[in-house]
Motif scaffolding. Sequence first.
Motif, PDB file in Angstrom:
ATOM      1  N   PHE A  70     -13.773   6.849   5.472  1.00 19.46           N
ATOM      2  CA  PHE A  70     -13.928   5.573   4.459  1.00 19.46           C
ATOM      3  C   PHE A  70     -12.500   4.952   4.370  1.00 19.46           C
ATOM      4  CE2 PHE A  70     -12.702   4.121   0.587  1.00 19.46           C
ATOM      5  CZ  PHE A  70     -13.623   3.287  -0.065  1.00 19.46           C
ATOM      6  N   LEU A  71     -11.309   5.293   4.624  1.00 22.75           N
ATOM      7  CA  LEU A  71     -10.033   4.759   4.577  1.00 22.75           C
ATOM      8  C   LEU A  71      -9.791   4.159   5.869  1.00 22.75           C
ATOM      9  CD1 LEU A  71      -7.868   7.541   2.890  1.00 22.75           C
ATOM     10  CD2 LEU A  71      -8.546   5.503   1.922  1.00 22.75           C
ATOM     11  N   HIS A  72     -10.240   4.605   6.982  1.00 24.56           N
ATOM     12  CA  HIS A  72     -10.266   4.113   8.284  1.00 24.56           C
ATOM     13  C   HIS A  72     -10.800   2.648   8.300  1.00 24.56           C
ATOM     14  CE1 HIS A  72     -10.339   3.635  12.433  1.00 24.56           C
ATOM     15  NE2 HIS A  72     -11.585   3.207  12.502  1.00 24.56           N
ATOM     16  N   TYR A  73     -12.108   2.439   7.623  1.00 24.94           N
ATOM     17  CA  TYR A  73     -12.925   1.540   7.532  1.00 24.94           C
ATOM     18  C   TYR A  73     -12.782   0.544   6.543  1.00 24.94           C
ATOM     19  CZ  TYR A  73     -15.793   3.499  11.266  1.00 24.94           C
ATOM     20  OH  TYR A  73     -16.039   3.884  12.560  1.00 24.94           O
ATOM     21  N   TRP A  74     -12.160   1.048   5.330  1.00 27.10           N
ATOM     22  CA  TRP A  74     -11.803   0.333   4.311  1.00 27.10           C
ATOM     23  C   TRP A  74     -10.847  -0.533   4.569  1.00 27.10           C
ATOM     24  CZ3 TRP A  74     -12.970  -1.611  -0.177  1.00 27.10           C
ATOM     25  CH2 TRP A  74     -12.073  -1.793  -1.340  1.00 27.10           C
ATOM     26  N   TYR A  75      -9.528  -0.142   5.309  1.00 29.30           N
ATOM     27  CA  TYR A  75      -8.464  -1.069   5.573  1.00 29.30           C
ATOM     28  C   TYR A  75      -8.787  -2.112   6.480  1.00 29.30           C
ATOM     29  CZ  TYR A  75      -5.648   2.326   2.647  1.00 29.30           C
ATOM     30  OH  TYR A  75      -5.190   2.823   1.776  1.00 29.30           O
ATOM     31  N   GLN A  76      -9.628  -1.813   7.497  1.00 32.38           N
ATOM     32  CA  GLN A  76     -10.171  -2.894   8.414  1.00 32.38           C
ATOM     33  C   GLN A  76     -10.879  -3.928   7.635  1.00 32.38           C
ATOM     34  OE1 GLN A  76     -12.113  -0.868  11.619  1.00 32.38           O
ATOM     35  NE2 GLN A  76     -10.372   0.207  12.294  1.00 32.38           N
ATOM     36  N   TRP A  77     -11.637  -3.457   6.793  1.00 30.47           N
ATOM     37  CA  TRP A  77     -12.465  -4.422   6.033  1.00 30.47           C
ATOM     38  C   TRP A  77     -11.579  -5.223   5.071  1.00 30.47           C
ATOM     39  CZ3 TRP A  77     -13.420  -5.016   0.817  1.00 30.47           C
ATOM     40  CH2 TRP A  77     -14.321  -5.854   0.193  1.00 30.47           C
ATOM     41  N   LEU A  78     -10.632  -4.547   4.714  1.00 26.93           N
ATOM     42  CA  LEU A  78      -9.858  -5.425   3.622  1.00 26.93           C
ATOM     43  C   LEU A  78      -9.015  -6.266   4.289  1.00 26.93           C
ATOM     44  CD1 LEU A  78      -9.659  -5.043   0.380  1.00 26.93           C
ATOM     45  CD2 LEU A  78      -7.640  -3.350   0.924  1.00 26.93           C
ATOM     46  N   ASP A  79      -8.281  -6.044   5.626  1.00 24.87           N
ATOM     47  CA  ASP A  79      -7.502  -6.937   6.240  1.00 24.87           C
ATOM     48  C   ASP A  79      -8.447  -8.044   6.952  1.00 24.87           C
ATOM     49  OD1 ASP A  79      -5.378  -5.452   5.993  1.00 24.87           O
ATOM     50  OD2 ASP A  79      -5.443  -4.296   7.884  1.00 24.87           O
ATOM     51  N   ARG A  80      -9.719  -8.034   6.889  1.00 21.22           N
ATOM     52  CA  ARG A  80     -10.759  -9.142   7.527  1.00 21.22           C
ATOM     53  C   ARG A  80     -10.827  -9.905   6.277  1.00 21.22           C
ATOM     54  NH1 ARG A  80     -13.363  -4.982  10.698  1.00 21.22           N
ATOM     55  NH2 ARG A  80     -14.869  -4.697   9.163  1.00 21.22           N
ATOM     56  N   LEU A  81     -11.057  -9.341   5.091  1.00 19.01           N
ATOM     57  CA  LEU A  81     -11.433 -10.050   3.970  1.00 19.01           C
ATOM     58  C   LEU A  81     -10.170 -10.895   3.387  1.00 19.01           C
ATOM     59  CD1 LEU A  81     -13.525 -10.884   1.933  1.00 19.01           C
ATOM     60  CD2 LEU A  81     -12.866  -8.795   0.537  1.00 19.01           C
ATOM     61  N   PHE A  82      -9.165 -10.268   3.427  1.00 16.50           N
ATOM     62  CA  PHE A  82      -7.863 -11.130   2.839  1.00 16.50           C
ATOM     63  C   PHE A  82      -6.649 -11.019   3.942  1.00 16.50           C
ATOM     64  CE2 PHE A  82      -9.672  -8.949  -0.975  1.00 16.50           C
ATOM     65  CZ  PHE A  82      -9.892 -10.332  -1.800  1.00 16.50           C
ATOM     66  N   PRO A  83      -6.668 -11.749   5.127  1.00 13.91           N
ATOM     67  CA  PRO A  83      -5.845 -11.823   6.086  1.00 13.91           C
ATOM     68  C   PRO A  83      -4.401 -12.381   5.607  1.00 13.91           C
ATOM     69  CG  PRO A  83      -7.587 -13.592   6.312  1.00 13.91           C
ATOM     70  CD  PRO A  83      -7.925 -12.699   5.561  1.00 13.91           C
ATOM     71  N   ALA A  84      -3.350 -11.477   5.712  1.00 15.31           N
ATOM     72  CA  ALA A  84      -1.980 -12.002   5.377  1.00 15.31           C
ATOM     73  C   ALA A  84      -1.064 -11.187   6.049  1.00 15.31           C
ATOM     74  CB  ALA A  84      -2.159 -11.486   3.802  1.00 15.31           C
ATOM     75  N   VAL A  85      -0.011 -11.862   6.283  1.00 11.94           N
ATOM     76  CA  VAL A  85       1.326 -11.513   6.980  1.00 11.94           C
ATOM     77  C   VAL A  85       2.440 -11.994   6.491  1.00 11.94           C
ATOM     78  CG1 VAL A  85       2.358 -11.448   9.213  1.00 11.94           C
ATOM     79  CG2 VAL A  85      -0.062 -11.605   9.328  1.00 11.94           C
ATOM     80  N   GLY A  86       3.295 -10.652   5.817  1.00  7.69           N
ATOM     81  CA  GLY A  86       4.774 -10.999   5.302  1.00  7.69           C
ATOM     82  C   GLY A  86       4.594 -11.703   3.964  1.00  7.69           C
TER      83      GLY A  86
END
Length: 211
Positions: free
Chosen positions: A80-96
């Motif tokens: 769950f955590l593995h795919y959750w963070y991938q999904w969250l980064d696609r939904l809210f792309p952000a750097v720094g």
Amino acid sequence: MAPPGPRVVVGLLAAWRPLFRGRLLLVTNTLSCGALMAAGDAVRQAWERRLPEGADGPPQPMDLRRTARMFAMGCSMGPFLHYWYQWLDRLFPAVGFKDIGTILKKVLVDQLVASPLLGAWYFLGMGCLEGQSLDTSCQELQDKFWEFYKADWCVWPAAQLVNFLYVPTSYRVMYVNSMTLGWDTYLSYLKHRVSPGWPLLSSHFRPQLLR
């Protein structure tokens, strides 16, 4: 003996890097979640086994079945955590820091969605592994959830802010796991503490309630 040189360090890093790529990343995230949750339970049991001052007799033995259940529960959360963070980064792309507003949104979504889901998953899943009835597990969840969730808000927003600001996606679960030994010890305490009307169904001893 001389400390390892740069080549040794580079070699070790190269040997570990494949564990954080492709399909192996899912395995790494899953097993690390299980291992850290089991370690947290072991720490908690070591505390529980301390005899009160003046008590006689040897301490109670470790409940390895309880630790094994914690390992299984941690492994169930890893995917769950593995795919959750991938999904969250696609939904809210952000750097720094330039995207701090988006990162704060990610922290908020994580707290409002993932944290309560994982809390319910933990109590219901552990109850199932312990042989509790669904009604009993739901009652325990109801009794302990808000205590869990308030503690979660005290720990994880700051930890996840660092996670989303500085940690690459492939290392996010490992970062969280590295932060969770103390948290998993708390989860083991909360699940297995002796409360009025709550017998310990899963353990062959009743831990001392030390505060």
